[in-house]
Design an enzyme around this catalytic site. Structure first.
Site, PDB file in Angstrom:
ATOM      1  N   ASN A   1       0.817  -1.223   0.000  1.00  0.00           N
ATOM      2  CA  ASN A   1       0.000   0.000   0.000  1.00  0.00           C
ATOM      3  C   ASN A   1       0.851   1.273   0.000  1.00  0.00           C
ATOM      4  O   ASN A   1       0.564   2.224  -0.720  1.00  0.00           O
ATOM      5  CB  ASN A   1      -0.957  -0.006   1.195  1.00  0.00           C
ATOM      6  CG  ASN A   1      -1.947  -1.155   1.096  1.00  0.00           C
ATOM      7  OD1 ASN A   1      -2.042  -1.800   0.045  1.00  0.00           O
ATOM      8  ND2 ASN A   1      -2.670  -1.420   2.178  1.00  0.00           N
TER       9      ASN A   1
ATOM     10  N   HIS B   1     -18.780  36.438 -31.006  1.00  0.00           N
ATOM     11  CA  HIS B   1     -19.884  35.661 -31.614  1.00  0.00           C
ATOM     12  C   HIS B   1     -19.516  35.157 -33.006  1.00  0.00           C
ATOM     13  O   HIS B   1     -20.397  34.993 -33.845  1.00  0.00           O
ATOM     14  CB  HIS B   1     -21.171  36.475 -31.692  1.00  0.00           C
ATOM     15  CG  HIS B   1     -21.504  37.198 -30.427  1.00  0.00           C
ATOM     16  ND1 HIS B   1     -22.275  36.638 -29.429  1.00  0.00           N
ATOM     17  CD2 HIS B   1     -21.139  38.418 -29.973  1.00  0.00           C
ATOM     18  CE1 HIS B   1     -22.385  37.493 -28.425  1.00  0.00           C
ATOM     19  NE2 HIS B   1     -21.697  38.582 -28.725  1.00  0.00           N
TER      20      HIS B   1
ATOM     21  N   SER C   1      -6.969  13.061 -48.560  1.00  0.00           N
ATOM     22  CA  SER C   1      -8.155  12.212 -48.573  1.00  0.00           C
ATOM     23  C   SER C   1      -7.898  11.053 -49.522  1.00  0.00           C
ATOM     24  O   SER C   1      -7.182  11.191 -50.512  1.00  0.00           O
ATOM     25  CB  SER C   1      -9.352  13.033 -49.048  1.00  0.00           C
ATOM     26  OG  SER C   1     -10.301  12.197 -49.679  1.00  0.00           O
TER      27      SER C   1
ATOM     28  N   LYS D   1      -7.829  17.406 -51.355  1.00  0.00           N
ATOM     29  CA  LYS D   1      -7.976  17.683 -49.928  1.00  0.00           C
ATOM     30  C   LYS D   1      -6.653  17.804 -49.173  1.00  0.00           C
ATOM     31  O   LYS D   1      -5.700  17.095 -49.433  1.00  0.00           O
ATOM     32  CB  LYS D   1      -8.806  16.569 -49.248  1.00  0.00           C
ATOM     33  CG  LYS D   1     -10.274  16.605 -49.566  1.00  0.00           C
ATOM     34  CD  LYS D   1     -10.956  17.899 -49.145  1.00  0.00           C
ATOM     35  CE  LYS D   1     -11.153  18.022 -47.658  1.00  0.00           C
ATOM     36  NZ  LYS D   1     -12.274  17.239 -47.153  1.00  0.00           N
TER      37      LYS D   1
ATOM     38  N   TYR E   1      -6.609   1.916   2.356  1.00  0.00           N
ATOM     39  CA  TYR E   1      -6.475   1.370   1.006  1.00  0.00           C
ATOM     40  C   TYR E   1      -7.687   0.517   0.639  1.00  0.00           C
ATOM     41  O   TYR E   1      -8.177  -0.280   1.428  1.00  0.00           O
ATOM     42  CB  TYR E   1      -5.203   0.510   0.869  1.00  0.00           C
ATOM     43  CG  TYR E   1      -5.053  -0.048  -0.532  1.00  0.00           C
ATOM     44  CD1 TYR E   1      -4.467   0.700  -1.538  1.00  0.00           C
ATOM     45  CD2 TYR E   1      -5.568  -1.313  -0.861  1.00  0.00           C
ATOM     46  CE1 TYR E   1      -4.362   0.207  -2.842  1.00  0.00           C
ATOM     47  CE2 TYR E   1      -5.475  -1.815  -2.157  1.00  0.00           C
ATOM     48  CZ  TYR E   1      -4.874  -1.041  -3.135  1.00  0.00           C
ATOM     49  OH  TYR E   1      -4.791  -1.518  -4.418  1.00  0.00           O
TER      50      TYR E   1
ATOM     51  N   LYS F   1      -4.503   4.514 -12.229  1.00  0.00           N
ATOM     52  CA  LYS F   1      -3.274   4.758 -13.010  1.00  0.00           C
ATOM     53  C   LYS F   1      -3.488   5.027 -14.492  1.00  0.00           C
ATOM     54  O   LYS F   1      -2.905   5.962 -15.043  1.00  0.00           O
ATOM     55  CB  LYS F   1      -2.337   3.560 -12.871  1.00  0.00           C
ATOM     56  CG  LYS F   1      -1.897   3.314 -11.446  1.00  0.00           C
ATOM     57  CD  LYS F   1      -1.384   1.896 -11.271  1.00  0.00           C
ATOM     58  CE  LYS F   1      -1.385   1.495  -9.818  1.00  0.00           C
ATOM     59  NZ  LYS F   1      -1.333   0.065  -9.628  1.00  0.00           N
TER      60      LYS F   1
ATOM     61  N   GLU G   1      -7.695  18.675 -35.453  1.00  0.00           N
ATOM     62  CA  GLU G   1      -8.979  18.033 -35.136  1.00  0.00           C
ATOM     63  C   GLU G   1      -8.802  16.945 -34.082  1.00  0.00           C
ATOM     64  O   GLU G   1      -9.607  16.804 -33.159  1.00  0.00           O
ATOM     65  CB  GLU G   1      -9.574  17.399 -36.396  1.00  0.00           C
ATOM     66  CG  GLU G   1      -9.995  18.395 -37.449  1.00  0.00           C
ATOM     67  CD  GLU G   1     -10.358  17.681 -38.749  1.00  0.00           C
ATOM     68  OE1 GLU G   1     -11.431  17.085 -38.815  1.00  0.00           O
ATOM     69  OE2 GLU G   1      -9.542  17.708 -39.685  1.00  0.00           O
TER      70      GLU G   1
HETATM   71  N1  ARG Z   1      -1.833  -3.686  -7.295  1.00  0.00           N
HETATM   72  C1  ARG Z   1      -2.187  -2.796  -6.247  1.00  0.00           C
HETATM   73  C2  ARG Z   1      -2.497  -1.410  -6.805  1.00  0.00           C
HETATM   74  O1  ARG Z   1      -2.110  -1.170  -7.887  1.00  0.00           O
HETATM   75  C3  ARG Z   1      -1.071  -2.652  -5.269  1.00  0.00           C
HETATM   76  C4  ARG Z   1      -1.492  -2.512  -3.836  1.00  0.00           C
HETATM   77  C5  ARG Z   1      -2.275  -3.652  -3.442  1.00  0.00           C
HETATM   78  N2  ARG Z   1      -2.487  -3.726  -2.050  1.00  0.00           N
HETATM   79  C6  ARG Z   1      -3.328  -4.616  -1.580  1.00  0.00           C
HETATM   80  N3  ARG Z   1      -3.441  -4.665  -0.309  1.00  0.00           N
HETATM   81  N4  ARG Z   1      -4.055  -5.361  -2.360  1.00  0.00           N
HETATM   82  O2  ARG Z   1      -3.161  -0.615  -6.203  1.00  0.00           O
END
Ligand code: ARG
Length: 475
Positions: free
Chosen positions: A109, A155, A276, A282, A316, A324, A289
């Site tokens: 964690n 406008h 195009s 074109k 956690y 991520k 875009e």
């Molecule tokens: N794979 C987990 C994450 O990306 C890592 C931490 C996991 N901790 C746990 N107690 N399951 O968040």
């Protein structure tokens, strides 16, 4: 078998293993993970928790793993949930007992939070540098095109003529505020969760200040539960990216409009256009875009994490694993979009004659004609009404204000002198707007000076940040 296998009699199915894994995403954080582990091991050694020999073995083992990954020779195992387990199980396999001691006083964690913060700093460092380069390109274009006059719009209707440089510099200031937001996100990420362990800290005499320093963090996060469970710095990053994309999308929209046949203000270079497959004539502004389109995805990344984080209890929760992808996606998207914008601006062709020709059309001098009367004593509201009638007259006769003679003007007000026609050319109209921040030539010259001054300041700041993170996993 997983690293936690002691308490379990059965392992997860292949499907749940895959469903629960974050390895495909957090693989990219291997350098951060290894740096975090080395810092942790050194600290354990310094505190007398691990022997010097163990620390040395761990460090050598980890560096070897890093080398293997660098070379693309590392054997990824689908039974490893994440990068933390992948590295640790390999270490144990390679060096045995010392490797199995690494996880003393640590949890995944605090480990994952450390990796993400280091990686976020790395992403932000790149975004901050790119934002600086983009602003440099904008100022360069403003200087190069100084004197070119275009219609300013409200406008999407012709409003008043402005310097093209003034229009471009408006984006300089927007991007400068994006820079500030990126810097703020960097500062938010710049604290070390390492040593928070699972959630409550640990019974080992860890030195969190030491690991924070080794990893180049500004300070350790003061609360272990906060350290492992918040991802607000990622939301700061996502917000900064969203704003950056929003500003870019506005400029892209203008680039798209300016390169239409109807406008013809600019021509994008071939390198930033596509053709195009059916229409041979074109030349499409695809990349502008695409940036406009990608903005939607980045907003989605921001919204996604906001919703994931909503109502999450301490500390956690596995939901956090979802934080991520979006952040990495948004950061990469913004970086690429900035690089693309720099290229477009640096290589476009500006058609200043067409801009100037349009700047005079659409009664863009009307405000100045009203000002002419007001400066001769007529209340501005009255002057506004008279010029309104003049415009109506012009429209009926299908002419512009610039086509009228002084005598025709005088039919609308005796205050008009022969000199009124002199006030109608776009150049004079622009030049007269020299209030601070206005489009007048002198005001814009001052603005360019201020922009360059700010760039100089920010260049030093970016360099200092780079120097500070040089050789660190946050670099
Ligand atoms: N794979 C987990 C994450 O990306 C890592 C931490 C996991 N901790 C746990 N107690 N399951 O968040």
């Amino acid at each position: 078998m997983a690293l936690w296998s002691g308490r379990f009699e059965q392992s997860v199915s292949e499907f749940t293993q895959r469903f629960g894994a974050s390895l495909p995403v957090d693989k990219r954080m291997y350098k951060q993970d290894i740096a975090g582990s080395i810092a942790h091991a050194r600290m354990l050694g310094r505190q007398g928790i691990l022997s010097d020999t163990d620390v040395e073995h761990i460090e050598v083992g980890l560096l070897e793993i890093e080398h293997q990954i660098d070379q693309g020779k590392f054997k990824w195992n689908i039974n490893d949930e994440d990068i933390h387990m992948a590295v640790e199980s390999e270490l144990i396999e390679d060096i045995g007992a010392a490797g199995a001691r690494l996880h003393t006083g640590r949890s995944r964690n605090d480990q994952v939070a450390t990796d993400i913060r280091l990686y976020t700093k790395h992403l932000l460092m790149n975004l901050i540098s790119e934002n600086y380069s983009l602003r440099k390109v904008i100022v360069r274009a403003a200087r190069k095109n100084f004197g070119t006059i275009m219609p300013g719009y409200t406008h999407m209707q012709h409003a008043q003529p402005v310097l093209f440089s003034h229009h471009l510099l408006a984006y300089f200031w927007m991007f400068s505020r994006d820079y500030t937001r990126l810097m703020a996100a960097y500062q938010a990420a710049d604290a070390s969760p390492l040593g928070a362990a699972a959630l409550a800290g640990t019974t080992y005499p860890l030195d969190r200040f030491y690991t924070a320093e080794l990893l180049g963090f500004d300070h350790p996060v003061p609360n272990s539960m906060d350290a492992v469970s918040d991802r607000d710095y990622l939301i700061d990053l996502l917000y900064a990216c969203s704003m950056g994309m929003m500003h870019l999308s506005r400029l892209c929209e203008e680039i798209i409009t300016w390169s239409t046949t109807e406008f013809g203000f600019i021509t994008l270079s071939d390198a930033y256009s596509t053709g195009s497959s059916i229409m041979p004539q074109k030349k499409n502004p695809d990349f502008a875009e695409l940036t406009r389109g990608k903005t939607g995805r980045v907003y989605g990344d921001l919204m996604g994490l906001l919703v994931t984080m909503k109502s999450l209890p301490l500390a956690y929760n596995k939901d956090l694993q979802e934080c991520k992808e979006g952040a990495v996606d948004a950061a990469h998207t913004l970086r690429d979009a900035m690089i693309c914008m720099e290229g477009m601006i640096d290589s476009w062709e500006v058609h200043s004659h067409q801009m100037l020709a349009e700047a005079g059309l659409g009664f863009t001098a009307a405000t100045d004609v009203a000002d002419y009367l007001a400066k001769r004593g007529l209340p501005f509201r009255k002057a506004h009404e008279i010029v309104g009638r003049l415009v109506l007259y012009c429209e009926r006769h299908r002419v512009g204000l610039e086509d009228l003679t002084a005598e025709e003007f005088q039919k609308f007000s005796p205050l008009f002198g022969k000199d009124v026609v002199e006030d109608l050319n776009p150049e004079g109209i622009v030049r007269a707007r020299d209030t601070y921040g206005g489009t007048g030539h002198e005001a814009v010259r001052l603005q360019m000076h201020e922009a360059s001054k700010l760039l100089k300041h920010d260049r030093r700041q970016v360099k200092a940040l780079r120097d500070k993170s040089e050789g660190r996993p946050g670099a």
